[in-house]
Design a protein around this motif. Structure first.
Motif, short mmCIF file in Angstrom:
data_model
loop_
_atom_site.label_atom_id
_atom_site.label_comp_id
_atom_site.label_asym_id
_atom_site.label_seq_id
_atom_site.Cartn_x
_atom_site.Cartn_y
_atom_site.Cartn_z
N SER A 42 35.21 22.85 12.06
CA SER A 42 36.04 23.42 13.13
C SER A 42 35.30 24.58 13.77
CB SER A 42 37.37 23.91 12.55
OG SER A 42 37.13 25.05 11.74
N THR A 43 35.77 25.01 14.94
CA THR A 43 35.11 26.14 15.61
C THR A 43 35.21 27.40 14.75
OG1 THR A 43 37.16 26.45 16.84
CG2 THR A 43 35.36 25.32 17.96
N ARG A 44 36.27 27.48 13.95
CA ARG A 44 36.42 28.64 13.05
C ARG A 44 35.33 28.62 11.98
NH1 ARG A 44 41.29 31.72 12.67
NH2 ARG A 44 42.31 30.23 14.00
N GLN A 45 35.08 27.44 11.43
CA GLN A 45 34.02 27.32 10.42
C GLN A 45 32.65 27.55 11.04
OE1 GLN A 45 35.36 23.35 9.26
NE2 GLN A 45 35.72 24.07 7.17
N SER A 48 32.03 31.23 11.58
CA SER A 48 31.69 31.84 10.29
C SER A 48 30.26 31.48 9.88
CB SER A 48 32.73 31.38 9.26
OG SER A 48 32.22 31.45 7.98
N SER A 111 33.75 35.09 17.71
CA SER A 111 35.05 34.54 17.31
C SER A 111 35.02 33.03 17.50
CB SER A 111 36.15 35.14 18.18
OG SER A 111 36.00 34.66 19.50
N HIS A 112 35.99 32.36 16.89
CA HIS A 112 36.03 30.90 17.05
C HIS A 112 36.29 30.52 18.49
CE1 HIS A 112 40.51 30.41 17.15
NE2 HIS A 112 40.46 31.58 16.55
N GLU A 134 41.50 21.33 13.18
CA GLU A 134 41.71 22.09 14.43
C GLU A 134 43.20 22.20 14.75
OE1 GLU A 134 37.43 22.08 15.83
OE2 GLU A 134 39.14 23.22 16.55
N GLU A 137 44.83 24.75 12.46
CA GLU A 137 44.49 26.12 12.83
C GLU A 137 45.24 26.54 14.09
OE1 GLU A 137 40.22 26.06 12.95
OE2 GLU A 137 40.08 26.09 10.76
N ASP A 141 48.03 29.50 14.33
CA ASP A 141 47.91 30.59 15.31
C ASP A 141 49.18 30.71 16.13
OD1 ASP A 141 45.42 31.16 14.46
OD2 ASP A 141 44.35 30.33 16.19
#
Ligand code: ZN
Ligand code: ZN
Length: 205
Positions: A42-45, A48, A111-112, A134, A137, A141
């Motif tokens: 994911s964009t969050r991963q 990171s 940030s993601h 995704e 998440e 949010d």
């Protein structure tokens, strides 16, 4: 290695990749994001992943000899919500003593959302359908923001009534507890718990 690198874009992700010489990530971010196998991130991963590489590069440049798992652990101490501010101050002080410009490094963290914009706008990459991760998440949010807003509106409303002498209360706090109950087994979950486990206990076996 640089031969197939994409042209540098002007966004924060592009600049960070360039500044920390992480050009291998240019293509990897897209590959991971669009992959539909186990490699899918994911964009969050991905944010990171990129941020940990930034940290690793900064530590290496400062001459810090890295032990196994040290970058991951340091990154966790710098960013995880569960870390106390005392622990965080300590790790930042240690990094500064080691000659790492931690303020610069942290301001280079992305940030993601920035990663998402880089992938979709700069690189024009597309995901056919959002992955389950995704969606989870995004939903987390959305519901988190909704609950924050509910708490804020409640607090303001009570405060206004109190100011006008309609409601009489001392210093107060507002706590919102929202749960989802499975009517098959009456197990109760907070939103975070349910999104984390993705199924009720009664369906688990
Ligand atoms: Zn970009
Ligand atoms: Zn159940």
């Amino acid at each position: 290695m640089a031969s197939n690198a994409t042209e540098q874009c002007g966004c924060k992700v592009g600049k960070t990749i360039h500044r920390y010489e992480l050009s291998d990530l240019e293509t990897k971010l897209v590959t991971y994001w669009t992959s539909d196998g186990d490699d899918q991130r994911s964009t969050r991963q991905l944010a990171s992943l990129l941020n940990r590489r930034v940290l690793e590069s900064a530590l290496t440049s400062a001459g810090v000899l890295l032990k196994e798992g040290e970058v991951e652990n340091t990154y966790r101490l710098l960013t995880d919500d569960d870390v106390s501010s005392g622990e965080r101050v300590q790790v930042r002080n240690e990094l500064e003593r080691d000659g790492v410009d931690i303020e610069q490094v942290e301001s280079d963290f992305v940030s993601h959302q920035t990663v998402y914009n880089h992938l979709t706008t700069c690189l024009e990459a597309q995901l056919e359908t959002p992955t389950d991760q995704e969606r989870l998440e995004k939903s987390a949010d959305k519901l988190g923001a909704l609950q924050n807003r509910t708490s804020a509106v409640t607090r303001d409303t009570i405060a206004t009534l109190e100011r006008n002498g309609i409601v009489d209360i001392g210093t107060f706090t507002v706590d919102l507890s929202l749960t989802v109950t499975c009517e098959e087994c009456f197990e109760e979950y907070t939103i975070a718990e349910l999104l984390e486990r993705q199924m009720c206990a009664c369906d688990a076996e």
